[in-house]
Enzyme design. Structure first.
Site, PDB file in Angstrom:
ATOM      1  N   LYS A   1       0.828  -1.217   0.000  1.00 36.53           N
ATOM      2  CA  LYS A   1       0.000   0.000   0.000  1.00 36.53           C
ATOM      3  C   LYS A   1       0.856   1.257   0.000  1.00 36.53           C
ATOM      4  O   LYS A   1       0.620   2.179  -0.770  1.00 36.53           O
ATOM      5  CB  LYS A   1      -0.909   0.050   1.248  1.00 36.53           C
ATOM      6  CG  LYS A   1      -1.893  -1.089   1.364  1.00 36.53           C
ATOM      7  CD  LYS A   1      -2.838  -0.881   2.541  1.00 36.53           C
ATOM      8  CE  LYS A   1      -2.189  -0.901   3.914  1.00 36.53           C
ATOM      9  NZ  LYS A   1      -1.624  -2.208   4.299  1.00 36.53           N
ATOM     10  N   ARG A  20      -9.276   1.400   9.059  1.00 41.03           N
ATOM     11  CA  ARG A  20      -8.857   0.043   9.394  1.00 41.03           C
ATOM     12  C   ARG A  20      -9.922  -0.674  10.205  1.00 41.03           C
ATOM     13  O   ARG A  20      -9.732  -1.841  10.545  1.00 41.03           O
ATOM     14  CB  ARG A  20      -7.589   0.108  10.231  1.00 41.03           C
ATOM     15  CG  ARG A  20      -6.306  -0.252   9.483  1.00 41.03           C
ATOM     16  CD  ARG A  20      -5.190  -0.104  10.469  1.00 41.03           C
ATOM     17  NE  ARG A  20      -3.981  -0.771  10.161  1.00 41.03           N
ATOM     18  CZ  ARG A  20      -2.931  -0.201   9.549  1.00 41.03           C
ATOM     19  NH1 ARG A  20      -3.021   1.011   9.077  1.00 41.03           N
ATOM     20  NH2 ARG A  20      -1.818  -0.879   9.387  1.00 41.03           N
ATOM     21  N   ARG A  29      11.471  -5.565   4.305  1.00 40.16           N
ATOM     22  CA  ARG A  29      11.278  -4.121   4.095  1.00 40.16           C
ATOM     23  C   ARG A  29      12.331  -3.285   4.823  1.00 40.16           C
ATOM     24  O   ARG A  29      12.655  -3.514   5.982  1.00 40.16           O
ATOM     25  CB  ARG A  29       9.890  -3.717   4.585  1.00 40.16           C
ATOM     26  CG  ARG A  29       9.689  -2.210   4.601  1.00 40.16           C
ATOM     27  CD  ARG A  29       8.258  -1.817   4.659  1.00 40.16           C
ATOM     28  NE  ARG A  29       7.543  -2.320   5.806  1.00 40.16           N
ATOM     29  CZ  ARG A  29       6.223  -2.246   5.942  1.00 40.16           C
ATOM     30  NH1 ARG A  29       5.498  -1.712   4.987  1.00 40.16           N
ATOM     31  NH2 ARG A  29       5.635  -2.719   7.010  1.00 40.16           N
ATOM     32  N   ARG A  43      11.571  -1.109  10.168  1.00 41.72           N
ATOM     33  CA  ARG A  43      10.525  -0.666  11.080  1.00 41.72           C
ATOM     34  C   ARG A  43      10.501  -1.534  12.333  1.00 41.72           C
ATOM     35  O   ARG A  43      10.679  -2.740  12.262  1.00 41.72           O
ATOM     36  CB  ARG A  43       9.162  -0.751  10.379  1.00 41.72           C
ATOM     37  CG  ARG A  43       8.765   0.538   9.713  1.00 41.72           C
ATOM     38  CD  ARG A  43       7.537   0.396   8.876  1.00 41.72           C
ATOM     39  NE  ARG A  43       6.393  -0.162   9.592  1.00 41.72           N
ATOM     40  CZ  ARG A  43       5.146  -0.142   9.111  1.00 41.72           C
ATOM     41  NH1 ARG A  43       4.914   0.408   7.927  1.00 41.72           N
ATOM     42  NH2 ARG A  43       4.160  -0.668   9.779  1.00 41.72           N
ATOM     43  N   ARG A  69      -0.231  -7.991  13.862  1.00 46.54           N
ATOM     44  CA  ARG A  69      -0.768  -7.093  12.821  1.00 46.54           C
ATOM     45  C   ARG A  69      -1.641  -7.858  11.829  1.00 46.54           C
ATOM     46  O   ARG A  69      -2.673  -7.364  11.404  1.00 46.54           O
ATOM     47  CB  ARG A  69       0.382  -6.403  12.083  1.00 46.54           C
ATOM     48  CG  ARG A  69       1.017  -5.296  12.922  1.00 46.54           C
ATOM     49  CD  ARG A  69       2.410  -4.985  12.472  1.00 46.54           C
ATOM     50  NE  ARG A  69       2.472  -4.388  11.163  1.00 46.54           N
ATOM     51  CZ  ARG A  69       3.557  -4.431  10.383  1.00 46.54           C
ATOM     52  NH1 ARG A  69       4.649  -5.054  10.789  1.00 46.54           N
ATOM     53  NH2 ARG A  69       3.542  -3.839   9.226  1.00 46.54           N
TER      54      ARG A  69
HETATM   55  P1  AMP Z   1       1.071   1.048   8.861  1.00 46.79           P
HETATM   56  O1  AMP Z   1       2.247   1.887   8.571  1.00 46.79           O
HETATM   57  O2  AMP Z   1      -0.143   1.431   8.085  1.00 46.79           O
HETATM   58  O3  AMP Z   1       1.376  -0.435   8.747  1.00 46.79           O
HETATM   59  O4  AMP Z   1       0.680   1.305  10.406  1.00 46.79           O
HETATM   60  C1  AMP Z   1       1.588   1.016  11.434  1.00 46.79           C
HETATM   61  C2  AMP Z   1       0.864   0.947  12.762  1.00 46.79           C
HETATM   62  O5  AMP Z   1       0.265   2.219  13.059  1.00 46.79           O
HETATM   63  C3  AMP Z   1      -0.277  -0.050  12.854  1.00 46.79           C
HETATM   64  O6  AMP Z   1       0.158  -1.365  13.155  1.00 46.79           O
HETATM   65  C4  AMP Z   1      -1.108   0.552  13.982  1.00 46.79           C
HETATM   66  O7  AMP Z   1      -0.502   0.329  15.236  1.00 46.79           O
HETATM   67  C5  AMP Z   1      -0.996   2.052  13.690  1.00 46.79           C
HETATM   68  N1  AMP Z   1      -2.049   2.522  12.759  1.00 46.79           N
HETATM   69  C6  AMP Z   1      -1.870   3.078  11.536  1.00 46.79           C
HETATM   70  N2  AMP Z   1      -3.045   3.402  10.975  1.00 46.79           N
HETATM   71  C7  AMP Z   1      -3.993   3.038  11.857  1.00 46.79           C
HETATM   72  C8  AMP Z   1      -5.418   3.086  11.861  1.00 46.79           C
HETATM   73  N3  AMP Z   1      -6.099   3.582  10.817  1.00 46.79           N
HETATM   74  N4  AMP Z   1      -6.076   2.610  12.950  1.00 46.79           N
HETATM   75  C9  AMP Z   1      -5.410   2.111  14.011  1.00 46.79           C
HETATM   76  N5  AMP Z   1      -4.073   2.025  14.077  1.00 46.79           N
HETATM   77  C10 AMP Z   1      -3.362   2.481  13.010  1.00 46.79           C
END
Ligand code: AMP
Length: 220
Positions: A15, A90, A129, A162, A173
């Site tokens: 994404k 989400r 990654r 990360r 996750r």
């Molecule tokens: P991502 O970079 O999108 O994989 O997000 C990394 C982490 O940020 C996730 O595992 C959540 O802990 C938090 N996070 C990001 N976006 C959301 C969201 N829309 N709702 C809840 N937690 C989020």
């Protein structure tokens, strides 16, 4: 036409990589809620302190926090022509809140692009990654390595992994995706907003598929 695009899919679907390319191509902002949170953690802001532990474990940050962030961001003038949402919504509650924002701001119905990838590729994309902490460019040691090992092609900065790309957090996750995010597929299908995209193959090929869909939709 102003259009909100939602890039949806499991962690590791690509994404972020694809949203960066598409935002550049379409000239609209890329809004990654994960990036916003990571930046807040780096800067030790109140938001960062509140989100840090949940993120490190791989758990979702509460809906009210996320909804506030997105409402503020979508209210900025650069989103008048549209935006790409990456990592939001989400949960069903976040999707319902977003519907309210889009209605209030006149941004209209979103176009949801569901990027499908098999579990084996997801694991490979997540464990391999590496990102550039300066410009945000995303690499993969197996699939899309930088020219020089561990260094960003664009600015020569040392790449980082990360904190949540470890086995335990990845497991949590993926479970959060199955339980909380997967139901959004049906939510948007019912609204006739959902488009499925094959997320397998080289990043350039996936980008073409995604942009093809967006452009076709624009001409409907
Ligand atoms: P991502 O970079 O999108 O994989 O997000 C990394 C982490 O940020 C996730 O595992 C959540 O802990 C938090 N996070 C990001 N976006 C959301 C969201 N829309 N709702 C809840 N937690 C989020």
């Amino acid at each position: 036409m102003a259009q909100i695009l939602i890039f949806q899919g499991p962690p590791g679907a690509g994404k972020g990589t694809q949203a960066r390319v598409a935002a550049n191509e379409l000239g609209i902002p890329h809004i990654s809620t994960g990036d916003i949170l990571r930046e807040a953690v780096r800067k030790n802001t109140g938001l960062g302190l509140a989100a840090k532990a949940k993120m490190a474990k791989g758990e979702l940050v509460p809906d009210n926090v996320m909804c506030g962030i997105v409402e503020e961001r979508l209210g900025r003038p650069d989103c008048r022509e549209g935006a790409i949402l990456d990592g939001f919504p989400r949960t069903i509650a976040q999707a319902q809140f977003l519907d309210g924002i889009l209605e209030r701001t006149g941004l209209g119905e979103p176009l949801v692009l569901q990027i499908n990838v098999d579990t084996e590729s997801v694991i490979k994309r997540l464990t391999g990654r590496r990102t550039c902490p300066a410009c945000g460019e995303i690499y993969n040691v197996y699939l899309n390595p930088p020219r020089e090992d561990g260094v960003c092609d664009k600015d020569g900065v040392k790449l980082v992994q990360r904190e949540d790309d470890n086995e335990e957090a990845i497991r949590i996750r993926l479970r959060a995706y199955e339980e909380d995010t997967f139901p959004l597929i049906d939510y948007y299908r019912r609204k006739k907003a959902l488009h499925q995209v094959d997320g397998g193959g080289a990043p350039e090929v996936i980008a073409e598929r995604l942009l093809g869909l967006v452009k076709a939709h624009d001409h409907l």
